[in-house]
Motif scaffolding. Sequence first.
Motif: not given
Length: 223
Positions: A139-166
């Motif tokens: 499945x794809x992330x859909x984090x930014x709509x159709x702008x990001x369409x690659x399959x979900x991976x651990x890199x998405x978790x890193x992108x999320x943590x970059x925002x979650x920690x602050x």
Amino acid sequence: GCRLLKMTVTGRAMAPYAGHERRWAGEGPVGTEGRGMSGIEVGAQAQVIVRASIGLVFVCSAIAKLRAPAAFVRGVVEFHVLPPSLARVYGWSLPVIELGTGLLLVFGLYIRIAAFTSVLLLSSFATAMLAAVLNRRETTCHCFGDMVRSRVGFHNLVEDLVLLIPSLWLLLESNWAFVGTTSLSSVDTSLLVADYLISVFLVVLYLFFVVAFDILRRAYQSG
């Protein structure tokens, strides 16, 4: 004795928030009444930059999702984390919540409530992506709509943590006031402009890496 630092918003002193304001702006000796928030410390500037950056990311994400809301809802259902009916409710309501949270953070209103909502949203994203990765769902992330369409991976978790920690830091450092001590109306204008320019730069940098990594990942997968 200790002097209560007063901040004026629309002509009225915000005495109830004076205790929190002293935390960020040092109390100078007698005769420095004119300093106010013009002597804002690095910690307060960091709060402005953090909340504005997270807020702008949420606004960009919400706008991208609202361009094709039905497609985003289908993407949420594909994660199979929630029952289909709840997934649709979540999918339709998420962009609106993101937009509202982002605007509150950008304008410095109800900062702690907005930060709490931000933590909840980002935690739900991390949970869904982790479940997709562990269950090897295509499945794809859909984090930014159709702008990001690659399959979900651990890199998405890193992108999320970059925002979650602050966001967690902001939740702990802010207060429950309607207008925060680092809002548009309570921070020195010159410092505010500089802080927001830094925030815009950080958001552009963040989105650049997100999109660039997505393009490289799709190119690798197709090759």
